[in-house]
Design a protein around this motif. Structure first.
Motif, PDB file in Angstrom:
ATOM      1  N   LEU A 101       4.576  -5.736 -13.210  1.00 47.88           N
ATOM      2  CA  LEU A 101       4.748  -7.028 -12.497  1.00 47.88           C
ATOM      3  C   LEU A 101       6.004  -6.465 -11.369  1.00 47.88           C
ATOM      4  O   LEU A 101       5.691  -6.864 -10.174  1.00 47.88           O
ATOM      5  N   ALA A 102       6.856  -5.688 -11.918  1.00 52.81           N
ATOM      6  CA  ALA A 102       7.829  -5.106 -10.875  1.00 52.81           C
ATOM      7  C   ALA A 102       7.111  -4.358  -9.745  1.00 52.81           C
ATOM      8  O   ALA A 102       7.499  -4.412  -8.685  1.00 52.81           O
ATOM      9  N   GLU A 103       6.283  -3.583 -10.141  1.00 51.61           N
ATOM     10  CA  GLU A 103       5.442  -2.675  -9.202  1.00 51.61           C
ATOM     11  C   GLU A 103       4.484  -3.515  -8.660  1.00 51.61           C
ATOM     12  O   GLU A 103       4.027  -2.683  -7.151  1.00 51.61           O
ATOM     13  N   LEU A 104       4.135  -4.572  -8.739  1.00 56.92           N
ATOM     14  CA  LEU A 104       3.296  -5.540  -7.524  1.00 56.92           C
ATOM     15  C   LEU A 104       4.155  -5.683  -6.784  1.00 56.92           C
ATOM     16  O   LEU A 104       3.765  -5.773  -5.350  1.00 56.92           O
ATOM     17  N   ILE A 105       5.453  -5.769  -6.597  1.00 55.07           N
ATOM     18  CA  ILE A 105       6.695  -5.904  -5.578  1.00 55.07           C
ATOM     19  C   ILE A 105       6.241  -4.761  -4.631  1.00 55.07           C
ATOM     20  O   ILE A 105       6.284  -4.944  -3.456  1.00 55.07           O
ATOM     21  N   THR A 106       6.229  -3.333  -5.257  1.00 56.62           N
ATOM     22  CA  THR A 106       5.996  -2.218  -4.465  1.00 56.62           C
ATOM     23  C   THR A 106       4.862  -2.347  -3.597  1.00 56.62           C
ATOM     24  O   THR A 106       4.719  -1.909  -2.429  1.00 56.62           O
ATOM     25  N   ILE A 107       3.810  -2.822  -4.200  1.00 52.52           N
ATOM     26  CA  ILE A 107       2.434  -2.960  -3.496  1.00 52.52           C
ATOM     27  C   ILE A 107       2.647  -3.747  -2.363  1.00 52.52           C
ATOM     28  O   ILE A 107       2.039  -3.541  -1.298  1.00 52.52           O
ATOM     29  N   LYS A 108       3.234  -5.075  -2.636  1.00 52.26           N
ATOM     30  CA  LYS A 108       3.433  -5.923  -1.519  1.00 52.26           C
ATOM     31  C   LYS A 108       4.115  -5.192  -0.398  1.00 52.26           C
ATOM     32  O   LYS A 108       3.805  -5.579   0.800  1.00 52.26           O
ATOM     33  N   HIS A 109       5.100  -4.402  -0.590  1.00 51.82           N
ATOM     34  CA  HIS A 109       5.796  -3.802   0.329  1.00 51.82           C
ATOM     35  C   HIS A 109       5.126  -2.861   1.189  1.00 51.82           C
ATOM     36  O   HIS A 109       5.445  -2.660   2.441  1.00 51.82           O
ATOM     37  N   TYR A 110       4.236  -2.202   0.489  1.00 53.62           N
ATOM     38  CA  TYR A 110       3.512  -0.834   1.307  1.00 53.62           C
ATOM     39  C   TYR A 110       1.952  -1.177   1.514  1.00 53.62           C
ATOM     40  O   TYR A 110       1.443  -0.277   2.363  1.00 53.62           O
ATOM     41  N   TRP A 111       1.034  -1.856   1.081  1.00 52.95           N
ATOM     42  CA  TRP A 111      -0.032  -1.934   1.009  1.00 52.95           C
ATOM     43  C   TRP A 111      -0.848  -2.030   2.458  1.00 52.95           C
ATOM     44  O   TRP A 111      -1.945  -1.517   2.800  1.00 52.95           O
ATOM     45  N   GLN A 112      -0.176  -2.777   3.520  1.00 51.55           N
ATOM     46  CA  GLN A 112      -0.466  -2.888   4.877  1.00 51.55           C
ATOM     47  C   GLN A 112      -0.466  -1.291   5.617  1.00 51.55           C
ATOM     48  O   GLN A 112      -0.973  -1.292   6.598  1.00 51.55           O
ATOM     49  N   GLU A 113       0.213  -0.404   4.952  1.00 47.32           N
ATOM     50  CA  GLU A 113       0.063   0.989   5.424  1.00 47.32           C
ATOM     51  C   GLU A 113      -1.146   1.611   5.289  1.00 47.32           C
ATOM     52  O   GLU A 113      -1.219   2.713   5.636  1.00 47.32           O
TER      53      GLU A 113
END
Length: 247
Positions: A101-113
């Motif tokens: 769940l915490a790593e979903l926040i990482t995905i939110k931060h970077y996915w548009q790159e």
């Protein structure tokens, strides 16, 4: 014959979803350049049995370490290493509560790159530390110990949606195909919150007499899920002996 048996096992009805069907429905839909990661636990069993790799597909597991929690981080690492390739992650709900769940926040931060935004996180939602539950049954003859094995029920799709990611909850096996098709065509990462039956047994074809005896003993000792695991166990194991016509 192996693949006929696997298809038959995936088609066995469960409550609500047979986890093997989740993987089987994806197998023929996998893009030729997909990267697939699986967490430790029962997700690794179904990954190994139901997915047929081809083309330039790659896969990653934690290997013999049986380390819990690497599935989503491996998927994120795959996207940074190959931002132009689709990535699919299979993770149990225990792993998602530990760090996913915490790593979903990482995905939110970077996915548009990423050149290809498709990162699919598939949660095997059964509210159980399932692999350990089955190991206790098969290796120690011990019934499920709910105090350590039952997980809090979490709405993983709602959490993902709050981050602006696509999210689908699946409780009907007939909707698995549409969920995969949507996620594989999505314009952003997608979380599939799939409610799976914890009583579908990861029984290997080479299960020993001792393992089967110990599992039976766990039932006699008062396993809370005794009826469910007996019913699903018999139906799944029977597929190895029934004739399966060529399709």
């Amino acid at each position: 014959r192996w693949w006929k048996v696997m298809a038959a096992e995936a088609a066995v009805e469960a409550d609500p979803i047979n986890p093997m069907r989740l993987f089987a429905e994806l197998s023929s839909r996998l893009p030729d350049d997909a990267i697939v990661t699986a967490d430790s636990g029962s997700s690794a069993n179904w990954y190994a049995r139901q997915l047929r790799f081809r083309g330039n597909m790659r896969g990653s597991l934690s290997g013999n370490l049986a380390t819990m929690g690497p599935g989503v981080p491996y998927g994120i690492g795959a996207k940074f290493g190959h931002p132009d390739r689709p990535v699919i992650v299979f993770a149990g709900d225990g792993a998602m509560q530990m760090n996913g769940l915490a790593e979903l926040i990482t995905i939110k931060h970077y996915w548009q790159e990423w050149d290809d935004p498709r990162l699919i996180i598939t949660v095997l939602h059964n509210d159980d530390l399932n692999q350990v539950t089955w190991e206790m049954r098969a290796m120690a003859g011990a019934p499920k110990f709910a105090e350590s094995q039952t997980l809090p029920d979490v709405d993983y799709a709602a959490f993902a949606a709050s981050l602006g990611l696509h999210a689908i909850t699946v409780t009907d096996p007939e909707k698995l195909r549409a969920a995969w098709d949507f996620a594989l065509a999505a314009d952003r990462p997608t979380i599939l919150d799939v409610h799976c039956d914890p009583n579908v047994p990861p029984v290997p074809p080479h299960a020993t007499y001792e393992q089967m005896k110990d599992t039976a003993m766990s039932v006699l000792k008062g396993d809370d899920d005794a009826w469910g695991l007996m019913k699903e166990g018999v139906k799944i194991k029977a597929q190895e002996f029934l004739p399966h016509p060529t399709q």
